[in-house]
Design a protein around this motif. Structure first.
Motif, PDB file in Angstrom:
ATOM      1  N   PHE A 233      44.216  35.896  33.306  1.00 42.77           N
ATOM      2  CA  PHE A 233      44.203  34.429  33.362  1.00 42.77           C
ATOM      3  C   PHE A 233      43.935  33.957  34.780  1.00 42.77           C
ATOM      4  O   PHE A 233      44.576  34.426  35.721  1.00 42.77           O
ATOM      5  CB  PHE A 233      45.545  33.899  32.840  1.00 42.77           C
ATOM      6  N   HIS A 234      42.966  33.061  34.911  1.00 47.36           N
ATOM      7  CA  HIS A 234      42.580  32.564  36.240  1.00 47.36           C
ATOM      8  C   HIS A 234      42.365  31.059  36.173  1.00 47.36           C
ATOM      9  O   HIS A 234      41.903  30.534  35.160  1.00 47.36           O
ATOM     10  CB  HIS A 234      41.267  33.209  36.696  1.00 47.36           C
ATOM     11  N   ASN A 235      42.656  30.416  37.292  1.00 45.08           N
ATOM     12  CA  ASN A 235      42.369  28.989  37.426  1.00 45.08           C
ATOM     13  C   ASN A 235      41.039  28.854  38.167  1.00 45.08           C
ATOM     14  O   ASN A 235      40.934  29.224  39.339  1.00 45.08           O
ATOM     15  CB  ASN A 235      43.515  28.335  38.222  1.00 45.08           C
ATOM     16  N   THR A 236      40.024  28.373  37.453  1.00 46.33           N
ATOM     17  CA  THR A 236      38.711  28.194  38.091  1.00 46.33           C
ATOM     18  C   THR A 236      38.495  26.723  38.472  1.00 46.33           C
ATOM     19  O   THR A 236      37.435  26.363  38.959  1.00 46.33           O
ATOM     20  CB  THR A 236      37.557  28.636  37.147  1.00 46.33           C
TER      21      THR A 236
ATOM     22  N   PRO B 202      54.845  28.346  37.342  1.00 49.97           N
ATOM     23  CA  PRO B 202      53.959  27.338  37.928  1.00 49.97           C
ATOM     24  C   PRO B 202      52.633  27.917  38.449  1.00 49.97           C
ATOM     25  O   PRO B 202      51.623  27.223  38.474  1.00 49.97           O
ATOM     26  CB  PRO B 202      54.781  26.761  39.085  1.00 49.97           C
ATOM     27  N   GLU B 203      52.627  29.191  38.814  1.00 56.73           N
ATOM     28  CA  GLU B 203      51.376  29.799  39.304  1.00 56.73           C
ATOM     29  C   GLU B 203      50.312  29.891  38.206  1.00 56.73           C
ATOM     30  O   GLU B 203      49.131  30.082  38.494  1.00 56.73           O
ATOM     31  CB  GLU B 203      51.639  31.210  39.846  1.00 56.73           C
ATOM     32  N   ASP B 204      50.747  29.774  36.952  1.00 51.86           N
ATOM     33  CA  ASP B 204      49.797  29.896  35.840  1.00 51.86           C
ATOM     34  C   ASP B 204      49.264  28.554  35.362  1.00 51.86           C
ATOM     35  O   ASP B 204      48.510  28.489  34.376  1.00 51.86           O
ATOM     36  CB  ASP B 204      50.452  30.628  34.660  1.00 51.86           C
ATOM     37  N   LEU B 205      49.666  27.454  36.020  1.00 48.33           N
ATOM     38  CA  LEU B 205      49.157  26.132  35.630  1.00 48.33           C
ATOM     39  C   LEU B 205      47.635  26.110  35.749  1.00 48.33           C
ATOM     40  O   LEU B 205      47.077  26.500  36.787  1.00 48.33           O
ATOM     41  CB  LEU B 205      49.735  25.067  36.562  1.00 48.33           C
ATOM     42  N   GLY B 206      46.971  25.687  34.694  1.00 44.41           N
ATOM     43  CA  GLY B 206      45.510  25.567  34.743  1.00 44.41           C
ATOM     44  C   GLY B 206      44.768  26.900  34.703  1.00 44.41           C
ATOM     45  O   GLY B 206      43.565  26.935  34.916  1.00 44.41           O
ATOM     46  N   ALA B 207      45.492  28.010  34.393  1.00 44.06           N
ATOM     47  CA  ALA B 207      44.809  29.310  34.283  1.00 44.06           C
ATOM     48  C   ALA B 207      44.475  29.589  32.813  1.00 44.06           C
ATOM     49  O   ALA B 207      45.285  29.340  31.921  1.00 44.06           O
ATOM     50  CB  ALA B 207      45.691  30.423  34.842  1.00 44.06           C
ATOM     51  N   PHE B 208      43.271  30.097  32.585  1.00 41.78           N
ATOM     52  CA  PHE B 208      42.805  30.395  31.228  1.00 41.78           C
ATOM     53  C   PHE B 208      42.293  31.821  31.165  1.00 41.78           C
ATOM     54  O   PHE B 208      41.895  32.388  32.185  1.00 41.78           O
ATOM     55  CB  PHE B 208      41.705  29.408  30.811  1.00 41.78           C
ATOM     56  N   ARG B 209      42.274  32.380  29.933  1.00 42.70           N
ATOM     57  CA  ARG B 209      41.783  33.758  29.788  1.00 42.70           C
ATOM     58  C   ARG B 209      40.287  33.812  30.077  1.00 42.70           C
ATOM     59  O   ARG B 209      39.520  32.990  29.566  1.00 42.70           O
ATOM     60  CB  ARG B 209      42.047  34.277  28.370  1.00 42.70           C
TER      61      ARG B 209
ATOM     62  N   GLY C 121      31.545  27.023  44.212  1.00 45.82           N
ATOM     63  CA  GLY C 121      32.846  27.654  44.452  1.00 45.82           C
ATOM     64  C   GLY C 121      33.883  27.225  43.435  1.00 45.82           C
ATOM     65  O   GLY C 121      35.077  27.289  43.704  1.00 45.82           O
ATOM     66  N   GLY C 122      33.431  26.800  42.248  1.00 41.12           N
ATOM     67  CA  GLY C 122      34.344  26.379  41.185  1.00 41.12           C
ATOM     68  C   GLY C 122      34.733  24.921  41.340  1.00 41.12           C
ATOM     69  O   GLY C 122      34.077  24.169  42.066  1.00 41.12           O
TER      70      GLY C 122
ATOM     71  N   SER D 203      41.625  29.951  41.893  1.00 38.71           N
ATOM     72  CA  SER D 203      41.601  31.348  42.359  1.00 38.71           C
ATOM     73  C   SER D 203      40.850  31.490  43.677  1.00 38.71           C
ATOM     74  O   SER D 203      39.795  30.900  43.872  1.00 38.71           O
ATOM     75  CB  SER D 203      40.926  32.205  41.292  1.00 38.71           C
ATOM     76  N   ARG D 204      41.400  32.325  44.561  1.00 37.45           N
ATOM     77  CA  ARG D 204      40.714  32.569  45.840  1.00 37.45           C
ATOM     78  C   ARG D 204      39.474  33.444  45.671  1.00 37.45           C
ATOM     79  O   ARG D 204      38.705  33.626  46.602  1.00 37.45           O
ATOM     80  CB  ARG D 204      41.683  33.239  46.819  1.00 37.45           C
ATOM     81  N   LEU D 205      39.316  33.991  44.470  1.00 37.08           N
ATOM     82  CA  LEU D 205      38.108  34.792  44.232  1.00 37.08           C
ATOM     83  C   LEU D 205      36.871  33.895  44.153  1.00 37.08           C
ATOM     84  O   LEU D 205      35.746  34.391  44.188  1.00 37.08           O
ATOM     85  CB  LEU D 205      38.246  35.556  42.912  1.00 37.08           C
ATOM     86  N   LEU D 206      37.100  32.575  44.026  1.00 31.28           N
ATOM     87  CA  LEU D 206      35.957  31.656  43.924  1.00 31.28           C
ATOM     88  C   LEU D 206      35.647  31.063  45.293  1.00 31.28           C
ATOM     89  O   LEU D 206      36.501  30.419  45.902  1.00 31.28           O
ATOM     90  CB  LEU D 206      36.270  30.537  42.925  1.00 31.28           C
ATOM     91  N   GLN D 207      34.447  31.284  45.758  1.00 25.23           N
ATOM     92  CA  GLN D 207      33.973  30.746  47.041  1.00 25.23           C
ATOM     93  C   GLN D 207      32.553  30.252  46.805  1.00 25.23           C
ATOM     94  O   GLN D 207      31.855  30.769  45.938  1.00 25.23           O
ATOM     95  CB  GLN D 207      33.932  31.855  48.110  1.00 25.23           C
ATOM     96  N   PRO D 208      32.085  29.265  47.603  1.00 27.20           N
ATOM     97  CA  PRO D 208      30.688  28.842  47.454  1.00 27.20           C
ATOM     98  C   PRO D 208      29.757  30.045  47.610  1.00 27.20           C
ATOM     99  O   PRO D 208      30.002  30.932  48.431  1.00 27.20           O
ATOM    100  CB  PRO D 208      30.504  27.843  48.601  1.00 27.20           C
ATOM    101  N   LEU D 209      28.702  30.084  46.778  1.00 32.32           N
ATOM    102  CA  LEU D 209      27.884  31.308  46.721  1.00 32.32           C
ATOM    103  C   LEU D 209      26.564  31.201  47.473  1.00 32.32           C
ATOM    104  O   LEU D 209      25.964  32.208  47.820  1.00 32.32           O
ATOM    105  CB  LEU D 209      27.591  31.654  45.245  1.00 32.32           C
ATOM    106  N   GLU D 210      26.110  29.967  47.672  1.00 34.12           N
ATOM    107  CA  GLU D 210      24.824  29.750  48.350  1.00 34.12           C
ATOM    108  C   GLU D 210      23.684  30.538  47.703  1.00 34.12           C
ATOM    109  O   GLU D 210      22.943  31.261  48.368  1.00 34.12           O
ATOM    110  CB  GLU D 210      24.953  30.059  49.843  1.00 34.12           C
ATOM    111  N   LEU D 211      23.569  30.392  46.401  1.00 33.36           N
ATOM    112  CA  LEU D 211      22.471  31.048  45.686  1.00 33.36           C
ATOM    113  C   LEU D 211      21.187  30.242  45.865  1.00 33.36           C
ATOM    114  O   LEU D 211      21.219  29.011  45.854  1.00 33.36           O
ATOM    115  CB  LEU D 211      22.798  31.130  44.186  1.00 33.36           C
TER     116      LEU D 211
END
Ligand code: HEC
Ligand code: HEC
Length: 350
Positions: A221-224, A267-274, A306-307, A314-322
């Motif tokens: 589960f991640h919050n994007t 609370p860390e799971d607020l807004g997180a989805f599978r 970056g979401g 999630s910190r895994l999301l960052q701007p990608l500059e594609l």
């Protein structure tokens, strides 16, 4: 038991890589494992129940109304259809490859297909039928008792109804997409653009951090940062349905989708989805738990930014500059995840 063994093999497969097929830096998952097919008479009985509107309170709803075989077992709407006089507050999930999942629904509040099957039948805004009444109705429907005896060697029970529905859904598998053929060793199965998109998916664009393994989902589960929609905030019936859900889950009423928080109360799971699996994703627009992103191009633009806006995303999301070309390649890869949907029609019902 056989299911657990297949699943275990699959999970072991998740860790494997296929270095021969791709550029050295790209670590690809193992091909999707072939699962043991459920008994044919249970799949067929499950197919009948899946299409049978008598499983709803007023005889208008069936699983297939929302999980339409012609729409990759979704319904093509942003927010799901609903039982007459009510409105839904989440996007219908596709049922493709649910056999491989061990956590179900956007917030993972169900842990087996059998357990999940009863949910929509008694839900006030899906099929609205009392589960004990369902059993009595089917027992008095000429034809069904005999079919259950053949498939289960028993009377009709809540458990055998759920089991047949689960086994039907386990037959809805796609593992012949160009990506699957590529993973199985055919380098020509993917176009050049799709191959470049794959390298981005497993590299610069970082998608594999969550869309990992053979299913392209870590089942975590991640919050994007997908935002709330005006419609969900303003439509009084959708508000009522969501508040009812929140109260049932022991939460305060709020105008935010709690996501995984509804299950864990953490609370860390607020807004997180599978993380959704991505097979057939080109056929299941619109996207996300609330259907708020209309196209795959817009999903790619979302990740490129970056979401969403949520400070807790999630910190895994960052701007990608594609570049424009990279976005097109990523789209070609996502499109290469579509194979042959096992489309079944409505059977003759007892
Ligand atoms: C009124 C529309 C509607 C009907 C009818 C309906 N569903 Fe669904 N289904 C949904 C929605 C919406 C979701 C996502 C709900 C959520 O996450 O809270 C969903 C999710 C699911 C999932 C989870 C898939 C996943 O990826 O985790 C399964 C399995 C499922 N439905 C099976 C069924 C079955 C079986 C029936 C019939 C007994 C059924 N549904 C009837 C709308 C519907
Ligand atoms: C931090 C984990 C994470 C990363 C990284 C990530 N995703 Fe996702 N993805 C998710 C989650 C969680 C959702 C569902 C979010 C929601 O419904 O609110 C999702 C939804 C999607 C969807 C919509 C699927 C559907 O059925 O609605 C697509 C398409 C998608 N992601 C593709 C990608 C691509 C392409 C990348 C890389 C650019 C990527 N994702 C990176 C976790 C992630």
């Amino acid at each position: 038991m056989r299911w657990f063994i297949s699943l275990a093999l699959l999970l072991i497969g998740f860790g494997a890589t296929c270095p021969a097929l791709a550029a050295p830096e790209v670590k690809l998952p193992a091909p999707l494992a072939q699962l043991q097919a459920p008994p044919a008479e249970r799949v067929e009985l499950g197919r009948m129940l899946f299409f049978d509107r008598r499983l709803s309170g007023d005889g208008t709803m069936s699983c297939a109304v929302c999980h339409d075989p012609q729409r990759a077992y979704g319904d093509g709407r942003a927010l799901s259809g609903a039982y007459p006089t009510t409105r839904h507050w989440r996007h219908t999930q596709s049922l493709i490859n649910v056999a491989y999942l061990h956590t179900f629904l956007w917030d993972g509040r169900s842990e087996s297909l059998e357990q999940q099957a009863e949910g929509p039948i008694h839900s006030s805004f899906e099929m609205n039928l009392h589960l004990d009444f369902m059993v009595e109705k089917l027992r008095e429907t000429p034809g069904y008792p005999e079919l259950f005896r053949q498939a289960y060697d028993s009377e009709i029970t809540r458990a055998s109804i759920a089991s047949a529905l689960a086994d039907f859904q386990r037959s809805l598998i796609v593992r012949d997409s160009p990506f699957d053929l590529y993973l199985k060793g055919n380098p020509d199965a993917l176009s050049n653009a799709a191959r470049s998109g794959m390298a981005l998916f497993y590299g610069k664009a970082n998608c594999h951090r969550c869309h990992s393994g053979s299913l392209l989902s870590d089942q975590k589960f991640h919050n994007t940062g997908v935002g709330e929609t005006e419609e969900l905030r303003k439509d009084t019936q959708r508000r009522a349905a969501r508040h009812f859900f929140q109260v049932q889950m022991g939460l305060e009423r709020s105008d935010r989708d709690p996501g995984r928080y509804a299950v864990t109360h953490n609370p860390e799971d607020l807004g997180a989805f599978r993380t959704p699996p991505l097979r057939q994703v080109a056929d299941t627009a619109p996207y996300m738990h609330n259907g708020s992103i209309a196209t795959l191009e817009a999903v790619i633009a979302f990740y490129n930014r970056g979401g969403g806006e949520d400070p807790d995303k999630s910190r895994l999301l960052q701007p990608l500059e594609l570049t424009a070309e990279e976005k097109a390649d990523l789209l070609a890869f996502l499109t290469s995840l579509s194979g042959t949907v096992p489309v079944v029609g409505p059977p003759v019902l007892p």
